[in-house]
Design a protein around this motif. Sequence first.
Motif, PDB file in Angstrom:
ATOM      1  N   ARG B  22       0.853  -1.192   0.000  1.00  0.00           N
ATOM      2  CA  ARG B  22       0.000   0.000   0.000  1.00  0.00           C
ATOM      3  C   ARG B  22       0.876   1.224   0.000  1.00  0.00           C
ATOM      4  O   ARG B  22       1.773   1.346   0.816  1.00  0.00           O
ATOM      5  CB  ARG B  22      -0.878  -0.009   1.244  1.00  0.00           C
ATOM      6  N   TYR B  23       0.623   2.125  -0.915  1.00  0.00           N
ATOM      7  CA  TYR B  23       1.394   3.373  -0.974  1.00  0.00           C
ATOM      8  C   TYR B  23       0.538   4.525  -0.489  1.00  0.00           C
ATOM      9  O   TYR B  23      -0.638   4.618  -0.827  1.00  0.00           O
ATOM     10  CB  TYR B  23       1.875   3.639  -2.398  1.00  0.00           C
ATOM     11  N   LYS B  24       1.153   5.391   0.278  1.00  0.00           N
ATOM     12  CA  LYS B  24       0.408   6.547   0.777  1.00  0.00           C
ATOM     13  C   LYS B  24       0.778   7.785  -0.026  1.00  0.00           C
ATOM     14  O   LYS B  24       1.802   7.821  -0.690  1.00  0.00           O
ATOM     15  CB  LYS B  24       0.753   6.795   2.248  1.00  0.00           C
ATOM     16  N   SER B  25      -0.044   8.823   0.094  1.00  0.00           N
ATOM     17  CA  SER B  25       0.243  10.085  -0.586  1.00  0.00           C
ATOM     18  C   SER B  25       1.254  10.894   0.231  1.00  0.00           C
ATOM     19  O   SER B  25       1.278  10.818   1.461  1.00  0.00           O
ATOM     20  CB  SER B  25      -1.034  10.890  -0.745  1.00  0.00           C
ATOM     21  N   THR B  26       2.093  11.660  -0.470  1.00  0.00           N
ATOM     22  CA  THR B  26       3.068  12.492   0.243  1.00  0.00           C
ATOM     23  C   THR B  26       2.537  13.907   0.447  1.00  0.00           C
ATOM     24  O   THR B  26       3.282  14.818   0.749  1.00  0.00           O
ATOM     25  CB  THR B  26       4.392  12.551  -0.521  1.00  0.00           C
ATOM     26  N   PRO B  28       1.259  17.187   2.057  1.00  0.00           N
ATOM     27  CA  PRO B  28       1.466  17.647   3.432  1.00  0.00           C
ATOM     28  C   PRO B  28       0.171  17.729   4.222  1.00  0.00           C
ATOM     29  O   PRO B  28      -0.891  18.050   3.682  1.00  0.00           O
ATOM     30  CB  PRO B  28       2.063  19.044   3.250  1.00  0.00           C
ATOM     31  N   VAL B  29       0.230  17.403   5.493  1.00  0.00           N
ATOM     32  CA  VAL B  29      -0.925  17.501   6.383  1.00  0.00           C
ATOM     33  C   VAL B  29      -0.759  18.781   7.199  1.00  0.00           C
ATOM     34  O   VAL B  29       0.254  18.977   7.864  1.00  0.00           O
ATOM     35  CB  VAL B  29      -0.981  16.289   7.336  1.00  0.00           C
ATOM     36  N   ARG B  34      -2.607  25.273  16.257  1.00  0.00           N
ATOM     37  CA  ARG B  34      -2.143  26.559  16.769  1.00  0.00           C
ATOM     38  C   ARG B  34      -3.231  27.620  16.710  1.00  0.00           C
ATOM     39  O   ARG B  34      -3.911  27.769  15.710  1.00  0.00           O
ATOM     40  CB  ARG B  34      -0.963  27.055  15.947  1.00  0.00           C
ATOM     41  N   PRO B  37      -1.612  32.510  14.314  1.00  0.00           N
ATOM     42  CA  PRO B  37      -0.772  32.216  13.154  1.00  0.00           C
ATOM     43  C   PRO B  37       0.603  32.853  13.332  1.00  0.00           C
ATOM     44  O   PRO B  37       0.723  33.853  14.043  1.00  0.00           O
ATOM     45  CB  PRO B  37      -1.530  32.868  12.004  1.00  0.00           C
TER      46      PRO B  37
END
Lengths: 244, 229
Positions: B22-26, B28-29, B34, B37
């Motif tokens: 199984r390959y995951k997506s790269t 960004p999460v 916070r 900002p």
Amino acid sequence: MSSGRFSKAAIRAATQLTNSPRLYHSLTHLPPSPYTATQIRIFNSALNHVPDHGFVKDSLVLGCRDQGYLDSTHAVFHNGVFDLIQYHLYNERTRLASLKEVIDLEENSPHDKARRYCIERLKANQPFIERWPEALAVMGLPSNISSSVKELAELSDEIWYLSGDKSSDFDWYTRRASLSAVYSTTELYMTQDNSPDFNNTWQFLDRQLANVANLKTTLGSTSTWVAFTGMASLNLLKSQLARG
Amino acid sequence: MNSNAIRQSQIMRPCSRGLQLRYKSTKPVLDKKRALPPLSPRTRDFLARLIRVDQAGELGADLIYSGQHAVFKRTKPDLAPLIAHMWEQEVHHHKTFNELQATHRVRPSVFSPLWNVAAYGLGVGTALLGKEAAMACTLAVETVIGGHYNNQLRELLEMIELEAKQAEDGQTSDELRKLAKLISQFRDDELEHLDTAVENDAEKARPYMLLTETIKGGCRAAVWTAERF
């Protein structure tokens, strides 16, 4: 320690400090981590492979594979293994802040605290100390050297900041430059150290710090001497003039 | 566009057939935990310059008055308390900016040894020329510094508004507002010193224009340098 090496490292760190635009550090608006959660997972897995494979592409590839990504995913890290090294440096530098509570309790003077932070930081290289010269070689490549020196400057700034340094004049620069020099030489010494628990390295670190402290006292007493002699000659001149 | 994105995500979804990997997506999460900002790099750069130049300026002011006081306590003891009062306020300003510099991790001006010598020399020099010259020096310095603080304040208030607009809920921390308040208070102190100088015959100094314009020029050059280096 050869003095040539010391001064070169010190000068490099000092010029880096003046060139880098040090930004305002807000206490409430915290800056985000430069790494995404995915990158962090891949890098952490890759670092586990470093003791066996060294600081080479293979470790990154294995890290990607461990996390369930294609082997070719390592290509997203444009600087290759240097990205992995930078992650380690960044990660261990920012980790020091979490030790502040303990170190503030256990150490007294800013000098002792700075020494302790150095030791804690150096211990983080321990798992792959035999491979660390490879990392130093990558860091020393012409394309990487400016980022590496910047990272060293950031580290010594972090250590002095956490140690509660409040210097507000030129001392700010000398402190950071001398700590950078001490840290980098000790780091190099540690890679060749075979003593149990790296005892020789900690002794080496203490000697380096003592050298710097000596230098400071010399500088301090020189300026006191100059000021005293200046005042004395001025008074002598005044008394001569008053006599007419 | 939207349906395209959905199709894309279906293609990227890991397949779970049999024993295939199984390959995951790269992708960004984003971290949404916070509350506040981060400040924009422009604001952070501006604030770093602000603290650096103001720290250097207050160091200079502190030493100018200390130089003048050193002379006047011997030559004109009646004038010394007035200088001492202004000096005390500058010491307080200097200490405040030293603290701000340490907590906000701004590097001090590289030329601080030079500012030390130049400012003390200016104080002693003008005091030796007499009361009028010393007051003309105060007038010149405080005119430049008052204007400088006003410019900073204007820009700082703009930045606070901008940061508030960029925040999701329009909230900013007190940090910047407190700084603005501090600067306006310090500016008032500096302008008070300016009035004191005028009341004490600053304009009777000879040659008035040469003296004040030279000092003003020097101050502006120092401000320009200390902001950057």
